[in-house]
Design an enzyme around this catalytic site. Structure first.
Site, PDB file in Angstrom:
ATOM      1  N   HIS A 195     -23.727 -20.204 104.596  1.00 37.78           N
ATOM      2  CA  HIS A 195     -24.346 -20.541 105.882  1.00 37.78           C
ATOM      3  C   HIS A 195     -25.296 -21.727 105.792  1.00 37.78           C
ATOM      4  O   HIS A 195     -25.440 -22.497 106.736  1.00 37.78           O
ATOM      5  CB  HIS A 195     -25.082 -19.327 106.450  1.00 37.78           C
ATOM      6  CG  HIS A 195     -24.138 -18.303 106.997  1.00 37.78           C
ATOM      7  ND1 HIS A 195     -23.407 -18.515 108.140  1.00 37.78           N
ATOM      8  CD2 HIS A 195     -23.793 -17.066 106.553  1.00 37.78           C
ATOM      9  CE1 HIS A 195     -22.647 -17.455 108.377  1.00 37.78           C
ATOM     10  NE2 HIS A 195     -22.852 -16.565 107.421  1.00 37.78           N
ATOM     11  N   ASP A 225     -20.427 -23.577 117.019  1.00 40.61           N
ATOM     12  CA  ASP A 225     -20.053 -24.953 116.664  1.00 40.61           C
ATOM     13  C   ASP A 225     -19.544 -25.684 117.908  1.00 40.61           C
ATOM     14  O   ASP A 225     -18.686 -26.547 117.822  1.00 40.61           O
ATOM     15  CB  ASP A 225     -18.984 -24.941 115.569  1.00 40.61           C
ATOM     16  CG  ASP A 225     -17.733 -24.194 116.002  1.00 40.61           C
ATOM     17  OD1 ASP A 225     -17.771 -23.559 117.077  1.00 40.61           O
ATOM     18  OD2 ASP A 225     -16.725 -24.236 115.275  1.00 40.61           O
ATOM     19  N   ARG A 246     -15.334 -42.241 118.771  1.00 37.46           N
ATOM     20  CA  ARG A 246     -16.305 -42.744 117.791  1.00 37.46           C
ATOM     21  C   ARG A 246     -17.065 -41.569 117.171  1.00 37.46           C
ATOM     22  O   ARG A 246     -17.311 -41.525 115.968  1.00 37.46           O
ATOM     23  CB  ARG A 246     -17.298 -43.690 118.482  1.00 37.46           C
ATOM     24  CG  ARG A 246     -16.999 -45.162 118.214  1.00 37.46           C
ATOM     25  CD  ARG A 246     -18.078 -46.039 118.819  1.00 37.46           C
ATOM     26  NE  ARG A 246     -18.056 -45.954 120.279  1.00 37.46           N
ATOM     27  CZ  ARG A 246     -19.134 -45.782 121.041  1.00 37.46           C
ATOM     28  NH1 ARG A 246     -20.324 -45.674 120.490  1.00 37.46           N
ATOM     29  NH2 ARG A 246     -19.022 -45.737 122.346  1.00 37.46           N
TER      30      ARG A 246
END
Lengths: 330, 194
Positions: A195, A225, A246
């Site tokens: 983690h 996430d 990008r």
């Protein structure tokens, strides 16, 4: 009565109390005509002794005709062949004391002026304390709000802030772009390196988002996430796609953590609100979501702009196999 | 105790001995290091703990600490307002002394929750004035000595002050005014500067 005037039958000052004498700037008061020295503001229109005596015993408001035009409250009563006028400062007391540099001995022992000044100043001191307290509480509130809107791991905004910002943009009818970004292979990093590595990767990813966006953009860690970028005024689909690509390139740069190389990527879904409040927030988030799943389905590491033709058809948003597989890997 | 009192102790320590000393004192006495709010009322015990810590850290008797606090309250530029408010008591130091018994009710006009001691001023023998300071909390008398000593200078008066001790709730202070206009003194305008 340090602030009295004795007037003779023609209205000239025959005698003035000691404080009154201090106030008579310039030529002094003795022998001068009361109605030339003072203007009677209320009752209106008094200009001679007969008028003054007509209002004997009534509340008077007078002021010096010469600067600094000090104001008084007073009362006039007949005395001998003339009148006795007793004056006191009204609400202009602080100004008068400053102008004439009066001391407490200049007031009659029965006069409450000094008590009033004391109270005024004591209350002002206390009021100042309250003001300071209020401003401290205000800063504390701002800091608490800031904290409540911040994701502590990444320093980005949290979901609560996202709802807040989106509601405001939609309500005010501002156009904006929305990028919904999922990190790819994040679960593997967590599972393989632990983690702490996962947390580090999230922080690096957050920094990449800060780097490719502007200061007025809102960057949200919406969960695990999953990130949402809110970009006010940026509604050009190609520019949004460029920005997302990008960002994904940056995310694909290996991230070192304790000697390990962590590799992730990102998939993005883009939706645009053209302002005017036509798109409810939920619809917009849903569109970004569908575009994101399309990116995932097409092999990840890419960005997709939502379009009604491509994604809002009968077979969307199901894509059940892809969704499940990707959700498992994410 | 009223926040004004706790804040007074806090600012006294900070302004006289520095911020580091205040932090040490706050930690030792379990007081808020960030300081007290002047307009809140706090538990009495924190005041007592601060005074114990002050005795310990400053290495001085409580009487001295409290007297210095009194001096600070009417002389330090950071708390200029109190000196002015007290000077409303009279044009001369003897007049100020006579007005001391009005002080609690005057203070209550501005801050009703502030529980000051009661003061009685008595003319004793040989021109000595005896001030009785009556409060369930010990120590106000020493603060008053500091305040009176400094205000006497402020008025330009030459005085001798002595705290005669505490009996029950009563603290006695004797004041002999040797000269009411010994020196020039600091000027006082009724209307504050803007």
């Amino acid at each position: 009565m340090p602030m009295h005037l004795q007037l003779d039958a023609r209205g000239r000052v025959r005698h003035a109390g000691p404080t009154m004498r201090l106030l008579g700037s310039g030529g002094g008061l003795l022998g001068r005509d009361f109605f030339t020295l003072f203007r009677l503001r209320r009752p209106h229109g008094i200009s001679d002794m007969a008028g003054l005596m007509h209002h004997a015993g009534a509340r008077l408001q007078v002021r010096f005709r010469d600067p600094p035009h000090t104001q008084f409250k007073g009362v006039a009563v007949p005395a001998g062949d003339g009148a006795l006028v007793n004056l006191s400062f009204g609400i202009s007391i602080v100004e008068a004391i400053r102008t004439h540099d009066l001391k407490s001995r200049d007031f009659a022992p029965t006069d409450l002026t000094v008590e009033m000044l004391y109270l005024l100043e004591a209350k002002e001191t206390i009021l100042e304390e309250w003001r300071r307290l209020n401003s401290r509480l205000q800063s504390a509130r701002v800091a608490a709000e800031e904290q409540a809107f911040t994701d502590t791991l990444t320093g980005l905004r949290n979901r609560r802030a996202m709802d807040h910002v989106l509601d405001r943009l939609v309500r005010d009818g501002h156009p904006f772009g929305l990028v919904h970004l999922d990190l790819d292979f994040f679960k593997q990093v967590n599972d393989t390196f632990g983690h702490a590595a996962g947390d580090h990767v999230l922080q690096v990813a957050a920094r990449a988002m800060v780097d490719v966006t502007r200061s007025e953009d809102t960057l949200v860690r919406a969960g695990g996430d999953e990130f949402v970028l809110i970009l006010p005024g940026l509604v050009d689909a190609r520019r949004l796609e460029d920005l997302a690509c990008r960002l994904i390139e940056r995310l694909e740069e290996p991230i070192s953590f304790e000697g390990h190389q962590c590799r992730i990527s990102g998939s993005a879904g883009i939706a645009v609100s053209h302002g005017g409040g036509v798109q409810p927030v939920a619809v917009l988030l849903d569109q970004a979501d569908r575009a994101l799943y399309a990116s995932k389905k097409e092999g990840r590491g890419r960005a997709t702009v939502f379009s009604v033709e491509r994604h809002d058809t009968a077979h969307a948003p199901s894509l059940p196999d892809t969704v499940e597989k990707d959700a498992g890997n994410a | 105790m009223h926040g004004l009192v706790n804040r007074a102790i806090q600012c006294f320590v900070r302004d006289t001995y520095g911020g580091t000393m205040w932090e040490r004192l706050a930690r030792q006495s379990d007081a808020p290091v960030a300081g007290f709010e002047a307009m809140f009322v706090y538990d009495d015990e924190v005041t007592e703990r601060m005074l114990c810590a002050a005795e310990d850290l400053l290495g001085r008797d409580r009487a001295i600490v409290l007297e210095d606090l009194g001096t600070y309250l009417v002389s330090h530029p950071n708390v200029g307002s109190l000196r002015r408010l007290l000077r409303f008591g009279g044009d001369t130091f003897p007049e100020f002394l006579d007005s001391l018994d009005d002080l609690p009710s005057r203070a209550a006009l501005a801050v009703p929750e502030l529980e000051l001691p009661r003061f009685d001023v008595m003319q004793g023998e040989g021109g000595i004035v005896r001030v009785l300071c009556r409060s369930p909390r010990a120590g106000f008398g020493h603060v008053l000595v500091g305040i009176m000593r400094t205000l006497a200078d402020d008025y330009g008066a030459l005085v001798l002050l002595e705290h005669e001790g505490r009996e029950g709730e009563n603290e006695w202070i004797s004041v002999s005014v040797l000269s009411a206009d010994f020196a020039q003194g600091r000027p006082f305008q009724l209307a504050a500067d803007r």
